[in-house]
Write a protein that holds these residues in place. Structure first.
Motif, PDB file in Angstrom:
ATOM      1  N   GLN A   6      48.482 -18.609  25.188  1.00 60.81           N
ATOM      2  CA  GLN A   6      49.348 -18.335  24.029  1.00 60.81           C
ATOM      3  C   GLN A   6      48.858 -17.121  23.248  1.00 60.81           C
ATOM      4  N   LYS A   7      47.533 -17.045  23.100  1.00 54.96           N
ATOM      5  CA  LYS A   7      46.968 -15.916  22.353  1.00 54.96           C
ATOM      6  C   LYS A   7      47.122 -14.606  23.156  1.00 54.96           C
ATOM      7  N   LEU A   9      49.325 -13.897  25.411  1.00 53.78           N
ATOM      8  CA  LEU A   9      50.733 -13.499  25.469  1.00 53.78           C
ATOM      9  C   LEU A   9      51.120 -12.629  24.270  1.00 53.78           C
ATOM     10  N   GLY A  10      50.615 -13.022  23.107  1.00 53.98           N
ATOM     11  CA  GLY A  10      50.878 -12.219  21.908  1.00 53.98           C
ATOM     12  C   GLY A  10      50.307 -10.821  22.049  1.00 53.98           C
ATOM     13  N   LEU A  11      49.096 -10.743  22.618  1.00 57.17           N
ATOM     14  CA  LEU A  11      48.419  -9.446  22.735  1.00 57.17           C
ATOM     15  C   LEU A  11      49.080  -8.535  23.776  1.00 57.17           C
ATOM     16  N   SER A  13      52.233  -9.020  25.401  1.00 53.00           N
ATOM     17  CA  SER A  13      53.695  -8.905  25.435  1.00 53.00           C
ATOM     18  C   SER A  13      54.343  -9.001  24.060  1.00 53.00           C
ATOM     19  N   GLY A  14      53.554  -9.204  23.022  1.00 53.16           N
ATOM     20  CA  GLY A  14      54.129  -9.356  21.691  1.00 53.16           C
ATOM     21  C   GLY A  14      54.906 -10.666  21.533  1.00 53.16           C
ATOM     22  N   LEU A  15      54.638 -11.628  22.421  1.00 56.62           N
ATOM     23  CA  LEU A  15      55.376 -12.896  22.372  1.00 56.62           C
ATOM     24  C   LEU A  15      54.646 -13.931  21.526  1.00 56.62           C
ATOM     25  N   SER A  16      55.405 -14.692  20.714  1.00 59.71           N
ATOM     26  CA  SER A  16      54.844 -15.902  20.101  1.00 59.71           C
ATOM     27  C   SER A  16      55.710 -17.041  20.601  1.00 59.71           C
ATOM     28  N   TYR A  65      60.482 -10.827  30.742  1.00 55.85           N
ATOM     29  CA  TYR A  65      59.032 -10.910  30.519  1.00 55.85           C
ATOM     30  C   TYR A  65      58.354 -11.533  31.731  1.00 55.85           C
ATOM     31  N   CYS A  69      48.298 -14.286  32.788  1.00 60.21           N
ATOM     32  CA  CYS A  69      47.090 -14.535  32.007  1.00 60.21           C
ATOM     33  C   CYS A  69      46.045 -15.266  32.845  1.00 60.21           C
TER      34      CYS A  69
END
Lengths: 305, 305
Positions: A6-7, A9-11, A13-16, A65, A69
């Protein structure tokens, strides 16, 4: 999908959380979520690890997307992803890869991506790489991108690897037909004992085809970088390659661009520059109240923007 | 000294007859004339073909001529010439090589030149290559130049190969100490089925050392050219390499420059451009009354000047 994914993905792809529309999330060599959309179908390969991403005609401004990971040490992930982009489609692909290690063993992601870009199709391809975690195991990312761009097609690649990846070899191959275009923007920063190799090879086979490759990098610490590009002008075409590198500390940077013109109407240009941050730039920012470290950071930020 | 040598000497060294001052004229692997001057001594090597050219301290603005001529087919000439340039000396070396064939067999000149350039010495090195004659035997010239430039020394190389050489491999190696400089200006034109390879390698080892390599070439007919340069920045230094090529007809041109910075204060730059003569330039000259061929010739002349 675990917390580290989850973390990451944010870094990368900018996804939350999970995106709307088509996506495939790869976590430690397994699929952690997949969804199709009306225009974009994602299918598991049956002969080897990986997926087919099929973008139908009529796709307009959609984003798919496909982040990958790795969340612990001792993973050696190899994946084959093929993109079939129909004639006239317009799509954004957000790839990106994060590797997290806490242990002593290395972890590696090796993604082999093939793009079959149809006539007049337009693909934006965003690929961000990052390494995280406090493990001594190396974080290794070796992406390969192979592109066939049909008449009038356009691929815009935007790749960034700013921190945490200990070793990377980035290979890109492309063949362009009539009036096809390939634009690459690459940003790399290495530090410590990291090493980064970039290897572009572009064949301009069709009349009016063109490519523009720009790589910007910063090498700090004892890190090593090698930039290679080869452009073959086999038709009336235009090619430009540029490599700008900032060298710091005890780093080493090599740039080896290669131009080959095999047609009288092939126009090929290359520029490369390796040097340190100009002292005057730092002094100027320091007179505005920044410390030397802040000034340096600001200049690097601007350079990689 | 035969008639063909006399003619070639004019073409490669601008000589009509024997020069005043120091010289050594090589004709078909033999010595056709030698003279020392007060400051410059030329000695036959005893262990292999070739000469030592010893330039004494106090030499100021003197010129030494060491042309080599091959006047018929089926000659394979290999020569080792070593230059010892004393501290502070200032000298011009006119080398140059002409190969003439009328027969069917190839002729080749392979000159291996080593320069040991003393502290603060200054050498201008002029090297013109030419092929003449109506023979089908290939005219081959493969020069190698190896340079050690001591503190504050300067070597300016000016090389030109404009016509008649069917095959050439031009290798230059240089190592530069503190504040030493190497400046190279190369001009090449190939046509027919000729091939030309240039291979520069410069190690910038001393603080404040610098190099500036500029190659301009025109490739016509079905000829092939390969330009390679490697600059290693191992100290606080500056290096610049530039390769501009005009491609015509069915020719092929490759440029492979390589920059490696191993010191934070190494500043290295490269530029390369391959393209044809701009159509507008030709049209402009044609409106001034030139034919297309005349316009093209004028542009090429200007480019190689």
């Amino acid at each position: 999908m675990n917390r580290i994914t989850q973390k990451l993905l944010g870094l990368v792809s900018g996804l939350s959380g999970r995106p709307g529309g088509a996506y495939n999330i790869r976590e430690d060599s397994r699929c952690a979520g997949r969804q199709n959309s009306e225009h974009i179908r994602i299918e598991q390969k049956t002969d080897k690890p990986g997926i087919d991403i099929i973008v139908r005609a009529g796709t307009r401004g959609e984003t798919v997307y496909i982040p990958a990971c790795i969340t612990h040490s001792a993973v050696d992930d190899l994946v084959y992803n093929d993109f079939y982009i129909a004639e006239g489609a317009d799509v954004t692909v957000v790839a990106g890869c994060g590797v997290h290690t806490e242990g002593e063993a290395d972890s590696r992601h090796n993604g082999i991506h093939r793009f079959f870009i149809g006539k007049d199709a337009h693909v934006r391809y965003l690929e961000k790489h990052i390494g995280t975690g406090g493990g001594t195991g190396k974080r290794i990312i070796d992406p390969q991108t192979v592109c066939e761009i049909a008449e009038g097609g356009l691929l815009e690649m935007d790749t960034a690897q700013i921190r945490g990846v200990d070793s990377t070899k980035r290979v890109t191959r492309a063949r362009l037909e009539r009036a096809a275009r390939l634009v690459i923007r690459e940003k790399i920063m290495t530090y410590g004992c990291q090493s980064a190799v970039t290897d572009f090879e572009v064949e301009l086979n069709g009349t009016g085809s063109g490519t523009d490759l720009v790589s910007r990098s910063v090498a700090r610490g004892e890190s090593k970088q090698l930039f290679r590009s080869r452009i073959y002008g086999n038709a009336a075409c235009s090619g430009h390659s540029e490599c700008d590198a900032i060298i710091m500390d005890g780093a080493e940077v090599s740039a080896i661009p290669e131009l080959t013109a095999r047609h009288v109407d092939a126009a090929l240009i290359h520029e490369a520059a390796i040097g340190k941050i100009a002292g005057e730039q730092i002094v100027k920012l320091m007179t505005l109240g920044l410390t030397e470290e802040q000034a340096e950071a600001k200049i690097i930020d601007g350079f990689l923007k």
